[in-house]
Design a protein around this motif. Structure first.
Motif, PDB file in Angstrom:
ATOM      1  N   UNK A 165      37.993  -7.192   1.273  1.00  0.00           N
ATOM      2  CA  UNK A 165      36.878  -7.115   0.336  1.00  0.00           C
ATOM      3  C   UNK A 165      36.161  -5.779   0.485  1.00  0.00           C
ATOM      4  N   UNK A 166      35.455  -5.417  -0.566  1.00  0.00           N
ATOM      5  CA  UNK A 166      34.708  -4.158  -0.556  1.00  0.00           C
ATOM      6  C   UNK A 166      33.401  -4.339   0.194  1.00  0.00           C
ATOM      7  N   UNK A 167      33.049  -3.334   0.998  1.00  0.00           N
ATOM      8  CA  UNK A 167      31.788  -3.323   1.738  1.00  0.00           C
ATOM      9  C   UNK A 167      31.053  -2.030   1.379  1.00  0.00           C
ATOM     10  N   UNK A 168      29.735  -1.955   1.618  1.00  0.00           N
ATOM     11  CA  UNK A 168      29.004  -0.733   1.279  1.00  0.00           C
ATOM     12  C   UNK A 168      29.595   0.500   1.952  1.00  0.00           C
ATOM     13  N   UNK A 169      29.774   1.561   1.154  1.00  0.00           N
ATOM     14  CA  UNK A 169      30.388   2.784   1.681  1.00  0.00           C
ATOM     15  C   UNK A 169      29.368   3.731   2.305  1.00  0.00           C
ATOM     16  N   UNK A 170      28.083   3.516   2.060  1.00  0.00           N
ATOM     17  CA  UNK A 170      27.069   4.384   2.640  1.00  0.00           C
ATOM     18  C   UNK A 170      26.791   5.609   1.790  1.00  0.00           C
ATOM     19  N   UNK A 171      26.021   6.528   2.356  1.00  0.00           N
ATOM     20  CA  UNK A 171      25.535   7.689   1.606  1.00  0.00           C
ATOM     21  C   UNK A 171      26.647   8.642   1.172  1.00  0.00           C
ATOM     22  N   UNK A 198      39.096  12.482   1.254  1.00  0.00           N
ATOM     23  CA  UNK A 198      39.535  11.953   2.550  1.00  0.00           C
ATOM     24  C   UNK A 198      39.917  10.493   2.439  1.00  0.00           C
ATOM     25  N   UNK A 199      40.710  10.054   3.401  1.00  0.00           N
ATOM     26  CA  UNK A 199      41.052   8.638   3.517  1.00  0.00           C
ATOM     27  C   UNK A 199      41.244   8.344   5.004  1.00  0.00           C
ATOM     28  N   UNK A 200      40.547   7.317   5.501  1.00  0.00           N
ATOM     29  CA  UNK A 200      40.547   6.998   6.932  1.00  0.00           C
ATOM     30  C   UNK A 200      40.581   5.490   7.092  1.00  0.00           C
ATOM     31  N   UNK A 201      41.289   5.036   8.133  1.00  0.00           N
ATOM     32  CA  UNK A 201      41.348   3.610   8.440  1.00  0.00           C
ATOM     33  C   UNK A 201      40.981   3.398   9.898  1.00  0.00           C
ATOM     34  N   UNK A 202      40.474   2.208  10.211  1.00  0.00           N
ATOM     35  CA  UNK A 202      40.098   1.875  11.577  1.00  0.00           C
ATOM     36  C   UNK A 202      40.463   0.437  11.912  1.00  0.00           C
ATOM     37  N   UNK A 203      40.810   0.216  13.156  1.00  0.00           N
ATOM     38  CA  UNK A 203      41.131  -1.131  13.653  1.00  0.00           C
ATOM     39  C   UNK A 203      40.071  -1.523  14.668  1.00  0.00           C
ATOM     40  N   UNK A 204      39.557  -2.759  14.540  1.00  0.00           N
ATOM     41  CA  UNK A 204      38.395  -3.187  15.314  1.00  0.00           C
ATOM     42  C   UNK A 204      38.674  -4.510  16.036  1.00  0.00           C
ATOM     43  N   UNK A 205      39.379  -4.480  17.156  1.00  0.00           N
ATOM     44  CA  UNK A 205      39.626  -5.722  17.909  1.00  0.00           C
ATOM     45  C   UNK A 205      38.316  -6.363  18.368  1.00  0.00           C
ATOM     46  N   UNK A 206      38.268  -7.683  18.303  1.00  0.00           N
ATOM     47  CA  UNK A 206      37.115  -8.409  18.808  1.00  0.00           C
ATOM     48  C   UNK A 206      35.888  -8.339  17.919  1.00  0.00           C
ATOM     49  N   UNK A 207      36.045  -7.904  16.660  1.00  0.00           N
ATOM     50  CA  UNK A 207      34.891  -7.778  15.772  1.00  0.00           C
ATOM     51  C   UNK A 207      35.177  -8.493  14.447  1.00  0.00           C
ATOM     52  N   UNK A 208      34.108  -9.038  13.888  1.00  0.00           N
ATOM     53  CA  UNK A 208      34.212  -9.661  12.567  1.00  0.00           C
ATOM     54  C   UNK A 208      34.243  -8.572  11.496  1.00  0.00           C
ATOM     55  N   UNK A 209      34.558  -8.966  10.270  1.00  0.00           N
ATOM     56  CA  UNK A 209      34.584  -8.009   9.158  1.00  0.00           C
ATOM     57  C   UNK A 209      33.204  -7.384   8.954  1.00  0.00           C
ATOM     58  N   UNK A 210      32.156  -8.193   9.029  1.00  0.00           N
ATOM     59  CA  UNK A 210      30.812  -7.660   8.824  1.00  0.00           C
ATOM     60  C   UNK A 210      30.438  -6.659   9.911  1.00  0.00           C
ATOM     61  N   UNK A 211      30.730  -6.994  11.176  1.00  0.00           N
ATOM     62  CA  UNK A 211      30.423  -6.071  12.273  1.00  0.00           C
ATOM     63  C   UNK A 211      31.257  -4.798  12.158  1.00  0.00           C
ATOM     64  N   UNK A 212      32.526  -4.965  11.837  1.00  0.00           N
ATOM     65  CA  UNK A 212      33.415  -3.808  11.721  1.00  0.00           C
ATOM     66  C   UNK A 212      32.979  -2.896  10.586  1.00  0.00           C
ATOM     67  N   UNK A 213      32.575  -3.484   9.453  1.00  0.00           N
ATOM     68  CA  UNK A 213      32.136  -2.683   8.317  1.00  0.00           C
ATOM     69  C   UNK A 213      30.910  -1.854   8.648  1.00  0.00           C
ATOM     70  N   UNK A 214      29.940  -2.447   9.319  1.00  0.00           N
ATOM     71  CA  UNK A 214      28.741  -1.716   9.703  1.00  0.00           C
ATOM     72  C   UNK A 214      29.037  -0.605  10.695  1.00  0.00           C
ATOM     73  N   UNK A 215      29.893  -0.884  11.669  1.00  0.00           N
ATOM     74  CA  UNK A 215      30.250   0.128  12.661  1.00  0.00           C
ATOM     75  C   UNK A 215      31.061   1.251  12.032  1.00  0.00           C
ATOM     76  N   UNK A 216      31.973   0.904  11.168  1.00  0.00           N
ATOM     77  CA  UNK A 216      32.810   1.922  10.513  1.00  0.00           C
ATOM     78  C   UNK A 216      31.960   2.852   9.654  1.00  0.00           C
ATOM     79  N   UNK A 217      30.984   2.294   8.982  1.00  0.00           N
ATOM     80  CA  UNK A 217      30.084   3.095   8.159  1.00  0.00           C
ATOM     81  C   UNK A 217      29.272   4.068   9.028  1.00  0.00           C
ATOM     82  N   UNK A 218      28.808   3.578  10.168  1.00  0.00           N
ATOM     83  CA  UNK A 218      28.068   4.436  11.089  1.00  0.00           C
ATOM     84  C   UNK A 218      28.967   5.524  11.676  1.00  0.00           C
ATOM     85  N   UNK A 219      30.217   5.182  11.984  1.00  0.00           N
ATOM     86  CA  UNK A 219      31.164   6.174  12.503  1.00  0.00           C
ATOM     87  C   UNK A 219      31.447   7.244  11.460  1.00  0.00           C
TER      88      UNK A 219
END
Length: 227
Positions: A165-171, A198-219
Motif C-alpha cells: 500500500x501507499x504511505x506518505x512520501x514526505x517533503x 531516484x528509486x530506493x528500497x529497504x527491508x525492515x526485519x522485526x517491524x510492522x508496515x507502519x513502523x517501517x514506513x515512518x522510519x524509511x521516510x525519516x531515512x
C-alpha cells in the motif's frame, strides 16, 4: 415636332409605374425577422465551442507544465550513506558489506541506474532489527509504475509481497509504498520510494508496515538530496 425634352413630356396612356421603395423584394421564403436570431445563435455556439476548446487546451498545458516542472525539480537526485541515519548506525562489517553488495548488484541488474548503492544500518537497540537499504539514481518518467515493477521483481526473488500500500512520501515527494514479505527470519516489512530522479528500497526485519514506513521516510530525508 415639339422642342420639349423627352423627360419633360407628360406620360401617355399605359400601366402605372411600379414604386420599388415601398416594400423590399424578398428572394427566399425565410422569415427575415428570424434570420438575425439564427445568426446570433450560431455566433454564440461558435463562441462557446471556441471557449471550450481554449479551456481544454489551457488545462492540458497546465498538466504538461506541472509534470514538466516536477520532472525538472526531481531529476537531479543525489544519494548518500551517512554514518548515522534516523537513529541507526551504518554497519561496515564484512558480513554487512557482502550482503549490501549482493542486494545492490541484483537491484542494478533489474533497472538501468546512473549510480547505485547498498548499505546495512544497524539498530543500536536490537541487532535483529537491522535495515537493509539499496537503490540508485536515474531519470524515471513514471516513478510509480517502475516502483511497482521492482516490487514484482522482488516478489520473484524473495517471495510474494503482500499488503502493498501507499504511505506518505514526505517533503521530497514522489511515491512511497510498503508491504510484507518473508525470509529466513520470518515475515518482515519492505518499502520503496521512487521519484523522477531516484528509486530506493529497504527491508525492515522485526517491524510492522507502519513502523517501517515512518522510519524509511525519516531515512530518506537524510539520505537523499537534490542538486
Amino acid at each position: 415636332m415639339s422642342d420639349a425634352h423627352l423627360t419633360q413630356r407628360p406620360s401617355v396612356d399605359g400601366p402605372e409605374p411600379i414604386d420599388l421603395t415601398d416594400e423590399p423584394i424578398q428572394l427566399s421564403n425565410r422569415d427575415p425577422e428570424k434570420v438575425p436570431q439564427r445568426r446570433a445563435t450560431r455566433s454564440r455556439r461558435r463562441r462557446v465551442a471556441w471557449a471550450a476548446a481554449a479551456a481544454v487546451g489551457l488545462a492540458g498545458a497546465a498538466v504538461l507544465g506541472t509534470a514538466g516542472w516536477r520532472v525538472a525539480q526531481q531529476k537531479d537526485a543525489d544519494l548518500a550513506t551517512p554514518d548515522r541515519v534516523a537513529g541507526l548506525v551504518r554497519d561496515d562489517s564484512d558480513r554487512a558489506r557482502s550482503t549490501s553488495d549482493y542486494l545492490r548488484s541484483g537491484f542494478a541488474a533489474d533497472i538501468d541506474l546512473d549510480s547505485s548503492f547498498g548499505t546495512v544500518y544497524r539498530d543500536p537497540a536490537d541487532d535483529k532489527r537491522s535495515v537493509l537499504v539499496f537503490g540508485g539514481t536515474t531519470l524515471l518518467w513514471q516513478p510509480e509504475r517502475d516502483l511497482d515493477s521492482l516490487f514484482g521483481l522482488l516478489t520473484d526473488e524473495a517471495g510474494k509481497v503482500t499488503g502493498l500500500r501507499e504511505v506518505p512520501a514526505g517533503r521530497l515527494g514522489g511515491v512511497m509504498k510498503c508491504g510484507t514479505t518473508s525470509g529466513d527470519g520470518g515475515d518482515f516489512a519492505v518499502c520503496g520510494w521512487a521519484d523522477h530522479g531516484s528509486v530506493v528500497m529497504g527491508m525492515f526485519p522485526g517491524r510492522s508496515i507502519d513502523d517501517a514506513g515512518g522510519l524509511f521516510r525519516a531515512m530518506r530525508a537524510e539520505i537523499q538530496t537534490r542538486g
